[in-house]
Design a protein around this motif. Sequence first.
Motif, PDB file in Angstrom:
ATOM      1  N   LEU A  92       1.713  -8.694  -1.821  1.00 34.74           N
ATOM      2  CA  LEU A  92       2.148  -7.317  -2.056  1.00 34.74           C
ATOM      3  C   LEU A  92       1.120  -6.555  -2.875  1.00 34.74           C
ATOM      4  CD1 LEU A  92       5.954  -7.816  -2.850  1.00 34.74           C
ATOM      5  CD2 LEU A  92       4.882  -7.225  -0.665  1.00 34.74           C
ATOM      6  N   LEU A  93       0.571  -7.205  -3.884  1.00 40.10           N
ATOM      7  CA  LEU A  93      -0.435  -6.564  -4.724  1.00 40.10           C
ATOM      8  C   LEU A  93      -1.677  -6.230  -3.900  1.00 40.10           C
ATOM      9  CD1 LEU A  93      -0.830  -5.766  -7.710  1.00 40.10           C
ATOM     10  CD2 LEU A  93      -2.014  -7.951  -8.026  1.00 40.10           C
ATOM     11  N   ARG A  94      -2.098  -7.179  -3.090  1.00 37.05           N
ATOM     12  CA  ARG A  94      -3.292  -6.976  -2.269  1.00 37.05           C
ATOM     13  C   ARG A  94      -3.069  -5.863  -1.243  1.00 37.05           C
ATOM     14  NH1 ARG A  94      -3.786 -11.794  -1.259  1.00 37.05           N
ATOM     15  NH2 ARG A  94      -2.582 -11.894   0.685  1.00 37.05           N
ATOM     16  N   GLU A  95      -1.923  -5.884  -0.582  1.00 37.06           N
ATOM     17  CA  GLU A  95      -1.640  -4.895   0.463  1.00 37.06           C
ATOM     18  C   GLU A  95      -1.519  -3.485  -0.117  1.00 37.06           C
ATOM     19  OE1 GLU A  95       1.814  -3.961   3.850  1.00 37.06           O
ATOM     20  OE2 GLU A  95       1.816  -5.869   2.748  1.00 37.06           O
ATOM     21  N   SER A  96      -0.832  -3.354  -1.233  1.00 37.79           N
ATOM     22  CA  SER A  96      -0.644  -2.021  -1.831  1.00 37.79           C
ATOM     23  C   SER A  96      -1.953  -1.454  -2.353  1.00 37.79           C
ATOM     24  CB  SER A  96       0.403  -2.078  -2.943  1.00 37.79           C
ATOM     25  OG  SER A  96       0.029  -2.990  -3.959  1.00 37.79           O
ATOM     26  N   HIS A  97      -2.749  -2.274  -3.027  1.00 34.23           N
ATOM     27  CA  HIS A  97      -4.020  -1.789  -3.556  1.00 34.23           C
ATOM     28  C   HIS A  97      -4.979  -1.442  -2.424  1.00 34.23           C
ATOM     29  CE1 HIS A  97      -3.962  -3.027  -8.051  1.00 34.23           C
ATOM     30  NE2 HIS A  97      -2.741  -2.750  -7.629  1.00 34.23           N
ATOM     31  N   ALA A  98      -4.947  -2.225  -1.332  1.00 32.45           N
ATOM     32  CA  ALA A  98      -5.818  -1.924  -0.194  1.00 32.45           C
ATOM     33  C   ALA A  98      -5.443  -0.588   0.441  1.00 32.45           C
ATOM     34  CB  ALA A  98      -5.741  -3.048   0.835  1.00 32.45           C
ATOM     35  N   ALA A  99      -4.144  -0.306   0.540  1.00 30.77           N
ATOM     36  CA  ALA A  99      -3.701   0.965   1.127  1.00 30.77           C
ATOM     37  C   ALA A  99      -4.161   2.141   0.278  1.00 30.77           C
ATOM     38  CB  ALA A  99      -2.177   0.973   1.262  1.00 30.77           C
ATOM     39  N   LEU A 100      -4.039   2.013  -1.039  1.00 31.52           N
ATOM     40  CA  LEU A 100      -4.449   3.103  -1.917  1.00 31.52           C
ATOM     41  C   LEU A 100      -5.962   3.289  -1.898  1.00 31.52           C
ATOM     42  CD1 LEU A 100      -2.115   2.343  -4.952  1.00 31.52           C
ATOM     43  CD2 LEU A 100      -1.966   4.329  -3.438  1.00 31.52           C
ATOM     44  N   ALA A 101      -6.683   2.184  -1.881  1.00 33.76           N
ATOM     45  CA  ALA A 101      -8.142   2.268  -1.935  1.00 33.76           C
ATOM     46  C   ALA A 101      -8.744   2.763  -0.625  1.00 33.76           C
ATOM     47  CB  ALA A 101      -8.734   0.905  -2.286  1.00 33.76           C
ATOM     48  N   VAL A 117       2.284   2.859   0.846  1.00 39.98           N
ATOM     49  CA  VAL A 117       2.821   2.225  -0.365  1.00 39.98           C
ATOM     50  C   VAL A 117       4.314   2.502  -0.489  1.00 39.98           C
ATOM     51  CG1 VAL A 117       2.713   2.199  -2.891  1.00 39.98           C
ATOM     52  CG2 VAL A 117       0.605   2.267  -1.544  1.00 39.98           C
ATOM     53  N   LEU A 118       4.736   3.719  -0.179  1.00 39.82           N
ATOM     54  CA  LEU A 118       6.162   4.037  -0.214  1.00 39.82           C
ATOM     55  C   LEU A 118       6.928   3.204   0.817  1.00 39.82           C
ATOM     56  CD1 LEU A 118       5.914   7.917  -0.578  1.00 39.82           C
ATOM     57  CD2 LEU A 118       6.697   6.318  -2.324  1.00 39.82           C
ATOM     58  N   ASP A 119       6.353   3.024   2.001  1.00 39.48           N
ATOM     59  CA  ASP A 119       6.985   2.178   3.023  1.00 39.48           C
ATOM     60  C   ASP A 119       7.080   0.737   2.531  1.00 39.48           C
ATOM     61  OD1 ASP A 119       7.282   4.311   4.751  1.00 39.48           O
ATOM     62  OD2 ASP A 119       5.475   3.855   5.917  1.00 39.48           O
ATOM     63  N   LEU A 120       6.040   0.277   1.858  1.00 34.42           N
ATOM     64  CA  LEU A 120       6.042  -1.086   1.332  1.00 34.42           C
ATOM     65  C   LEU A 120       7.159  -1.269   0.299  1.00 34.42           C
ATOM     66  CD1 LEU A 120       3.052  -3.296   0.384  1.00 34.42           C
ATOM     67  CD2 LEU A 120       4.774  -2.854  -1.354  1.00 34.42           C
ATOM     68  N   LEU A 121       7.329  -0.294  -0.598  1.00 35.21           N
ATOM     69  CA  LEU A 121       8.391  -0.395  -1.597  1.00 35.21           C
ATOM     70  C   LEU A 121       9.763  -0.434  -0.938  1.00 35.21           C
ATOM     71  CD1 LEU A 121       7.246   1.960  -4.503  1.00 35.21           C
ATOM     72  CD2 LEU A 121       7.079  -0.526  -4.343  1.00 35.21           C
ATOM     73  N   ALA A 122       9.963   0.402   0.085  1.00 28.50           N
ATOM     74  CA  ALA A 122      11.244   0.396   0.784  1.00 28.50           C
ATOM     75  C   ALA A 122      11.506  -0.965   1.414  1.00 28.50           C
ATOM     76  CB  ALA A 122      11.261   1.492   1.851  1.00 28.50           C
ATOM     77  N   ASP A 123      10.468  -1.592   1.927  1.00 32.38           N
ATOM     78  CA  ASP A 123      10.610  -2.918   2.533  1.00 32.38           C
ATOM     79  C   ASP A 123      10.897  -3.976   1.468  1.00 32.38           C
ATOM     80  OD1 ASP A 123      10.249  -4.884   4.779  1.00 32.38           O
ATOM     81  OD2 ASP A 123       8.579  -5.509   3.509  1.00 32.38           O
ATOM     82  N   VAL A 124      10.145  -3.921   0.353  1.00 30.92           N
ATOM     83  CA  VAL A 124      10.319  -4.910  -0.716  1.00 30.92           C
ATOM     84  C   VAL A 124      11.731  -4.855  -1.288  1.00 30.92           C
ATOM     85  CG1 VAL A 124       9.612  -5.502  -3.075  1.00 30.92           C
ATOM     86  CG2 VAL A 124       7.886  -5.020  -1.333  1.00 30.92           C
ATOM     87  N   ALA A 125      12.277  -3.662  -1.429  1.00 28.87           N
ATOM     88  CA  ALA A 125      13.609  -3.510  -2.018  1.00 28.87           C
ATOM     89  C   ALA A 125      14.658  -4.290  -1.251  1.00 28.87           C
ATOM     90  CB  ALA A 125      13.993  -2.031  -2.081  1.00 28.87           C
ATOM     91  N   GLY A 126      14.476  -4.446   0.056  1.00 27.99           N
ATOM     92  CA  GLY A 126      15.475  -5.121   0.868  1.00 27.99           C
ATOM     93  C   GLY A 126      15.158  -6.572   1.185  1.00 27.99           C
ATOM     94  N   ARG A 127      14.075  -7.115   0.624  1.00 35.11           N
ATOM     95  CA  ARG A 127      13.665  -8.488   0.948  1.00 35.11           C
ATOM     96  C   ARG A 127      14.318  -9.480  -0.016  1.00 35.11           C
ATOM     97  NH1 ARG A 127       7.224  -8.219   1.835  1.00 35.11           N
ATOM     98  NH2 ARG A 127       7.494 -10.473   1.580  1.00 35.11           N
TER      99      ARG A 127
END
Length: 282
Positions: free
Chosen positions: A216-225, A233-243
Amino acid sequence: MLRIADTRTGHLVEIPAAPRRLLRSRVHLPAASGTGIGPVHLRVPLIGDVLARTAELNGLQVVTVLTTPELTQDQNHALERVMAVLGIHPPLVVGAHRPDAALGGPADVHVTARGADTGEVTGGVRMEVGEVGTVLPDEGAFDPDRLLAPELPDVPAPEEAADPLAVRLLLLGRPYDAPVTVTGEALADARQTLWRWRRQVADWAQEPSRPIPADLLRESHAALADDLDVAAVLDLLADVAGRSEVPAGAKFETFAHLDRVLGLDLVRDVGGQSSPERPTPR
């Protein structure tokens, strides 16, 4: 490494150029129209703010200058107020006539509104921010234009105080170069999302802390960079919330960490004694 697509070429460019660790960012407020400043004047400095937050997350130092057209005293006051309520970190200088001197050198990146006349801009990467339209037919719906009305009091009314960050969320939900239409329904959805995430974060905070999963850290930082893909990143958070396989403590740390860039005050309800009132759907 932070890479931004230069609007002039379409190519991704590393900013700042290695090995320098200081990012100089110049945000250009568009010229006011006949009706004054409007929603796009929220989005341009907002993208400049997210750029600076992302750079800092990558270990860079950032200097941001906001250059403005000629504004009345009331418009300047409204602009300062709206930047505060939207969580935009104050730039080093507002309305600088010698931006390079304020930045300590030429800008690495220029954040502008799409189609804005910035003929004097040379060098650096150019980020063009998409247009903002508003369709708010519902009586009583929150209107972002009102944030910029100089006749408003400094302190928003209680029913509006929770809304500005919903505007921030809505404007961040699309790629920065794509147009956004602000509707009453979209704002209501953003308020619901903020309410739900803040309650979840407050609940997760009561569980033992766990590290952010490496993927998650790698994917989110890669998207921002990679060209400031906040929507991903917002889509990732929505996914993480339900995992269910991600521990509550890890969810908390993930949301709190990424909110350093998002600026949505997601930890606001941590430690609260009572649940905030759920927003009424429109």
